[in-house]
Design a protein around this motif. Structure first.
Motif, PDB file in Angstrom:
ATOM      1  N   GLU A  71      -8.169  -0.837  -2.201  1.00 25.63           N
ATOM      2  CA  GLU A  71      -8.589   0.535  -1.989  1.00 25.63           C
ATOM      3  C   GLU A  71      -7.922   1.429  -3.029  1.00 25.63           C
ATOM      4  O   GLU A  71      -6.697   1.482  -3.113  1.00 25.63           O
ATOM      5  CB  GLU A  71      -8.203   0.982  -0.571  1.00 25.63           C
ATOM      6  CG  GLU A  71      -8.792   2.310  -0.151  1.00 25.63           C
ATOM      7  CD  GLU A  71      -8.476   2.637   1.303  1.00 25.63           C
ATOM      8  OE1 GLU A  71      -8.921   3.694   1.777  1.00 25.63           O
ATOM      9  OE2 GLU A  71      -7.768   1.833   1.954  1.00 25.63           O
ATOM     10  N   HIS A  72      -8.729   2.124  -3.829  1.00 30.72           N
ATOM     11  CA  HIS A  72      -8.211   2.928  -4.943  1.00 30.72           C
ATOM     12  C   HIS A  72      -7.248   2.114  -5.808  1.00 30.72           C
ATOM     13  O   HIS A  72      -6.071   2.477  -5.988  1.00 30.72           O
ATOM     14  CB  HIS A  72      -7.493   4.182  -4.409  1.00 30.72           C
ATOM     15  CG  HIS A  72      -8.352   5.076  -3.580  1.00 30.72           C
ATOM     16  ND1 HIS A  72      -9.453   5.754  -4.071  1.00 30.72           N
ATOM     17  CD2 HIS A  72      -8.275   5.403  -2.255  1.00 30.72           C
ATOM     18  CE1 HIS A  72     -10.006   6.462  -3.111  1.00 30.72           C
ATOM     19  NE2 HIS A  72      -9.323   6.255  -1.990  1.00 30.72           N
ATOM     20  N   PRO A  73      -7.720   1.008  -6.381  1.00 32.87           N
ATOM     21  CA  PRO A  73      -6.820   0.122  -7.146  1.00 32.87           C
ATOM     22  C   PRO A  73      -6.191   0.783  -8.371  1.00 32.87           C
ATOM     23  O   PRO A  73      -5.069   0.454  -8.745  1.00 32.87           O
ATOM     24  CB  PRO A  73      -7.734  -1.050  -7.544  1.00 32.87           C
ATOM     25  CG  PRO A  73      -9.124  -0.488  -7.460  1.00 32.87           C
ATOM     26  CD  PRO A  73      -9.103   0.506  -6.346  1.00 32.87           C
TER      27      PRO A  73
ATOM     28  N   ARG B 232       2.355   8.122 -13.985  1.00 38.63           N
ATOM     29  CA  ARG B 232       3.267   9.054 -13.329  1.00 38.63           C
ATOM     30  C   ARG B 232       2.545  10.369 -13.077  1.00 38.63           C
ATOM     31  O   ARG B 232       1.506  10.660 -13.662  1.00 38.63           O
ATOM     32  CB  ARG B 232       4.520   9.290 -14.174  1.00 38.63           C
ATOM     33  CG  ARG B 232       4.253   9.731 -15.595  1.00 38.63           C
ATOM     34  CD  ARG B 232       5.518   9.610 -16.433  1.00 38.63           C
ATOM     35  NE  ARG B 232       5.278   9.890 -17.831  1.00 38.63           N
ATOM     36  CZ  ARG B 232       5.425  11.081 -18.383  1.00 38.63           C
ATOM     37  NH1 ARG B 232       5.824  12.093 -17.650  1.00 38.63           N
ATOM     38  NH2 ARG B 232       5.186  11.269 -19.667  1.00 38.63           N
ATOM     39  N   GLY B 233       3.098  11.173 -12.173  1.00 42.65           N
ATOM     40  CA  GLY B 233       2.508  12.460 -11.870  1.00 42.65           C
ATOM     41  C   GLY B 233       1.187  12.354 -11.136  1.00 42.65           C
ATOM     42  O   GLY B 233       0.320  13.218 -11.293  1.00 42.65           O
ATOM     43  N   VAL B 234       1.014  11.296 -10.325  1.00 41.86           N
ATOM     44  CA  VAL B 234      -0.280  11.090  -9.667  1.00 41.86           C
ATOM     45  C   VAL B 234      -0.368  11.802  -8.327  1.00 41.86           C
ATOM     46  O   VAL B 234      -1.461  11.919  -7.771  1.00 41.86           O
ATOM     47  CB  VAL B 234      -0.557   9.578  -9.468  1.00 41.86           C
ATOM     48  CG1 VAL B 234      -0.662   8.880 -10.804  1.00 41.86           C
ATOM     49  CG2 VAL B 234       0.529   8.940  -8.613  1.00 41.86           C
TER      50      VAL B 234
ATOM     51  N   SER C 217       0.840  -1.188   0.000  1.00 43.80           N
ATOM     52  CA  SER C 217       0.000   0.000   0.000  1.00 43.80           C
ATOM     53  C   SER C 217       0.875   1.237   0.000  1.00 43.80           C
ATOM     54  O   SER C 217       2.082   1.160   0.249  1.00 43.80           O
ATOM     55  CB  SER C 217      -0.937   0.014   1.222  1.00 43.80           C
ATOM     56  OG  SER C 217      -0.190   0.203   2.417  1.00 43.80           O
ATOM     57  N   ALA C 218       0.267   2.373  -0.274  1.00 44.86           N
ATOM     58  CA  ALA C 218       0.985   3.643  -0.275  1.00 44.86           C
ATOM     59  C   ALA C 218       0.028   4.750   0.130  1.00 44.86           C
ATOM     60  O   ALA C 218      -1.158   4.719  -0.215  1.00 44.86           O
ATOM     61  CB  ALA C 218       1.567   3.930  -1.655  1.00 44.86           C
ATOM     62  N   GLU C 219       0.541   5.691   0.883  1.00 42.22           N
ATOM     63  CA  GLU C 219      -0.210   6.894   1.193  1.00 42.22           C
ATOM     64  C   GLU C 219       0.266   7.988   0.253  1.00 42.22           C
ATOM     65  O   GLU C 219       1.476   8.223   0.117  1.00 42.22           O
ATOM     66  CB  GLU C 219      -0.002   7.318   2.648  1.00 42.22           C
ATOM     67  CG  GLU C 219      -0.683   6.384   3.645  1.00 42.22           C
ATOM     68  CD  GLU C 219      -0.532   6.866   5.082  1.00 42.22           C
ATOM     69  OE1 GLU C 219       0.340   7.729   5.320  1.00 42.22           O
ATOM     70  OE2 GLU C 219      -1.277   6.382   5.944  1.00 42.22           O
ATOM     71  N   VAL C 220      -0.660   8.651  -0.415  1.00 38.60           N
ATOM     72  CA  VAL C 220      -0.295   9.640  -1.418  1.00 38.60           C
ATOM     73  C   VAL C 220      -1.223  10.848  -1.312  1.00 38.60           C
ATOM     74  O   VAL C 220      -2.425  10.701  -1.127  1.00 38.60           O
ATOM     75  CB  VAL C 220      -0.343   9.020  -2.840  1.00 38.60           C
ATOM     76  CG1 VAL C 220      -1.708   8.435  -3.138  1.00 38.60           C
ATOM     77  CG2 VAL C 220       0.041  10.033  -3.901  1.00 38.60           C
ATOM     78  N   VAL C 221      -0.625  12.023  -1.404  1.00 31.72           N
ATOM     79  CA  VAL C 221      -1.398  13.253  -1.468  1.00 31.72           C
ATOM     80  C   VAL C 221      -1.660  13.550  -2.942  1.00 31.72           C
ATOM     81  O   VAL C 221      -0.728  13.784  -3.712  1.00 31.72           O
ATOM     82  CB  VAL C 221      -0.645  14.435  -0.818  1.00 31.72           C
ATOM     83  CG1 VAL C 221      -1.478  15.721  -0.926  1.00 31.72           C
ATOM     84  CG2 VAL C 221      -0.330  14.128   0.638  1.00 31.72           C
ATOM     85  N   THR C 222      -2.911  13.494  -3.349  1.00 33.34           N
ATOM     86  CA  THR C 222      -3.267  13.675  -4.751  1.00 33.34           C
ATOM     87  C   THR C 222      -3.341  15.158  -5.107  1.00 33.34           C
ATOM     88  O   THR C 222      -3.241  16.036  -4.245  1.00 33.34           O
ATOM     89  CB  THR C 222      -4.607  12.993  -5.059  1.00 33.34           C
ATOM     90  OG1 THR C 222      -5.605  13.533  -4.176  1.00 33.34           O
ATOM     91  CG2 THR C 222      -4.507  11.497  -4.844  1.00 33.34           C
ATOM     92  N   ALA C 223      -3.550  15.452  -6.388  1.00 35.62           N
ATOM     93  CA  ALA C 223      -3.541  16.837  -6.863  1.00 35.62           C
ATOM     94  C   ALA C 223      -4.641  17.683  -6.223  1.00 35.62           C
ATOM     95  O   ALA C 223      -4.500  18.904  -6.118  1.00 35.62           O
ATOM     96  CB  ALA C 223      -3.686  16.857  -8.391  1.00 35.62           C
ATOM     97  N   ASP C 224      -5.721  17.029  -5.791  1.00 31.41           N
ATOM     98  CA  ASP C 224      -6.801  17.793  -5.158  1.00 31.41           C
ATOM     99  C   ASP C 224      -6.578  18.010  -3.665  1.00 31.41           C
ATOM    100  O   ASP C 224      -7.446  18.533  -2.963  1.00 31.41           O
ATOM    101  CB  ASP C 224      -8.155  17.121  -5.386  1.00 31.41           C
ATOM    102  CG  ASP C 224      -8.174  15.668  -4.936  1.00 31.41           C
ATOM    103  OD1 ASP C 224      -7.209  15.249  -4.258  1.00 31.41           O
ATOM    104  OD2 ASP C 224      -9.135  14.963  -5.265  1.00 31.41           O
TER     105      ASP C 224
ATOM    106  N   ARG D 211      -4.757   9.905   0.428  1.00 32.68           N
ATOM    107  CA  ARG D 211      -5.436   8.644   0.149  1.00 32.68           C
ATOM    108  C   ARG D 211      -4.478   7.477   0.357  1.00 32.68           C
ATOM    109  O   ARG D 211      -3.280   7.593   0.137  1.00 32.68           O
ATOM    110  CB  ARG D 211      -5.973   8.616  -1.283  1.00 32.68           C
ATOM    111  CG  ARG D 211      -6.974   9.730  -1.578  1.00 32.68           C
ATOM    112  CD  ARG D 211      -7.503   9.644  -2.987  1.00 32.68           C
ATOM    113  NE  ARG D 211      -8.372  10.764  -3.302  1.00 32.68           N
ATOM    114  CZ  ARG D 211      -8.976  10.941  -4.472  1.00 32.68           C
ATOM    115  NH1 ARG D 211      -8.765  10.069  -5.442  1.00 32.68           N
ATOM    116  NH2 ARG D 211      -9.756  11.985  -4.660  1.00 32.68           N
ATOM    117  N   THR D 212      -5.061   6.370   0.776  1.00 34.22           N
ATOM    118  CA  THR D 212      -4.305   5.127   0.886  1.00 34.22           C
ATOM    119  C   THR D 212      -4.673   4.258  -0.305  1.00 34.22           C
ATOM    120  O   THR D 212      -5.855   3.946  -0.518  1.00 34.22           O
ATOM    121  CB  THR D 212      -4.626   4.386   2.189  1.00 34.22           C
ATOM    122  OG1 THR D 212      -4.268   5.213   3.300  1.00 34.22           O
ATOM    123  CG2 THR D 212      -3.834   3.084   2.262  1.00 34.22           C
ATOM    124  N   ALA D 213      -3.679   3.890  -1.087  1.00 24.90           N
ATOM    125  CA  ALA D 213      -3.905   3.073  -2.281  1.00 24.90           C
ATOM    126  C   ALA D 213      -3.373   1.669  -2.057  1.00 24.90           C
ATOM    127  O   ALA D 213      -2.257   1.485  -1.557  1.00 24.90           O
ATOM    128  CB  ALA D 213      -3.225   3.706  -3.492  1.00 24.90           C
TER     129      ALA D 213
END
Length: 361
Positions: free
Chosen positions: A331-333, A344-346, A314-321, A325-327
């Motif tokens: 979850e958010h596949p 890229r650039g997500v 899994s990964a925690e990522v801050v999206t452009a908005d 989110r935890t992917a």
């Protein structure tokens, strides 16, 4: 001492060959993306190579071969492209791509750049994109390049720039080194940053290939990796140089997170001291989180558990908005797929959770 060094280099060469064989299928699948990303480098290399109709051109570490195939169109029917690689599986990728493009004036050769099986003074141009930096002994490879080049020949090569120019690949590893969790990688060992220093590259070229060389920093289409491209003109000699993300790792009950405060309360670097690791490669950007393993262990671990992208849980990522989110697979596949190499650039990744495996298992 000399025997130990030779043995170590032999192990590195075998490891490099096995890695090249393993990644060839993924390299072929990702060919279009790789070529689009490296297009500015390709254009610069061809410009500085200055191929002429009728030339014999040797491409070392050709990969999918597209850079050399562009040169083949310039040298024409009277010229000859020798498209080479030292990994049989990768050479087959080159061969299939050449057939797809209908290239006729090409010969495919299995060639070790450190011991080129071609006659002295037999080629007019040598081309190598992102190859010398991965060789066990780039100095020997450049000396061999010099030997096969005719006195008026030219060499055009590209290597990755220094780690500080490629933070996308080094941010996590640099943080771990700065925190004392892992040793700094040896810049003289084979790896993507082995020739990242312009001074080191010039030093390798001088006296082996060229008396006159020029270089420029040439960013890729995606602005990462930054690369250093070099051309050299050969003087007269007195007397006589991403793997695929398919499949899933074997089950494991030892996850570990790196990044922000570890959810498992044990960072990968600490777990590594207990002889556990996540498969990776020997290049510095992939040694993050306790995943630096010796070449011999690397191959065995790759065979058993695939690569790091296959062991990402899994990964925690801050999206452009601005959302955190935890992917994961559940979850958010789609986001998870992108983070494993599909896009890229997500967003900005703040932590990664990997599956760990016993070393030597």
């Amino acid at each position: 001492m000399q025997d130990d060094k030779q043995t170590e280099r032999g192990e590195m060469r075998r490891a490099s060959l096995e890695i090249a064989e393993a990644i060839a299928p993924g390299w072929e699948r990702q060919r279009a993306f790789v070529e689009a990303t490296a297009m500015p480098v390709q254009e610069w290399l061809i410009k500085e190579l200055q191929p002429r109709p009728g030339d014999t051109v040797l491409e070392l570490a050709a990969g999918a071969g597209d850079t050399g195939f562009e040169v083949a169109a310039i040298i024409g029917e009277g010229g000859k492209l020798i498209s080479s690689d030292f990994a049989p599986a990768m050479l087959e990728v080159t061969r299939r791509r050449g057939a797809e493009r209908g290239v006729a004036n090409v010969a495919y050769r299995l060639i070790d750049a450190e011991a080129i099986e071609l006659d002295t003074d037999s080629v007019d141009r040598v081309l190598c994109r992102f190859g010398y930096m991965l060789m066990t002994d780039p100095a020997a490879a450049l000396a061999e390049t010099r030997r096969v080049l005719r006195p008026s020949g030219r060499l055009a090569l590209a290597v990755w720039g220094s780690p500080d120019q490629n933070p996308f690949f080094t941010a996590i590893a640099s943080s771990l080194v700065a925190g004392g969790h892992m040793p700094a990688p040896d810049p003289t060992q084979p790896g993507v940053f082995n020739m990242g220093s312009v001074e080191r590259t010039r030093g390798l070229l001088e006296g082996r290939v060229s008396r006159a060389c020029a270089s420029r920093r040439c960013p890729s289409a995606s602005r990462s990796p930054a690369s250093t491209s070099t051309r050299g003109s050969s003087p007269t000699r007195p007397g006589r140089s991403p793997s695929s993300c398919v499949g899933s790792p074997r089950p494991s009950t030892t996850p570990s997170r790196c990044g922000r405060e570890s959810r498992s309360n044990a960072s990968p670097a600490r777990r590594a001291t207990r002889s556990q690791a996540s498969p990776s490669a020997r290049s510095p950007p992939e040694q993050a989180g306790g995943r630096s393993i010796t070449p011999r262990s690397l191959i065995a671990t790759m065979r058993a558990y695939r690569l790091s992208c296959d062991n990402l849980l899994s990964a925690e990522v801050v999206t452009a908005d601005g959302d955190l989110r935890t992917a994961s697979r559940d979850e958010h596949p789609d986001l998870f797929w992108a983070l494993r190499g599909g896009g890229r650039g997500v967003g900005v990744v703040t932590s990664l959770e990997f599956d760990l495996h016993p070393l030597g298992a």
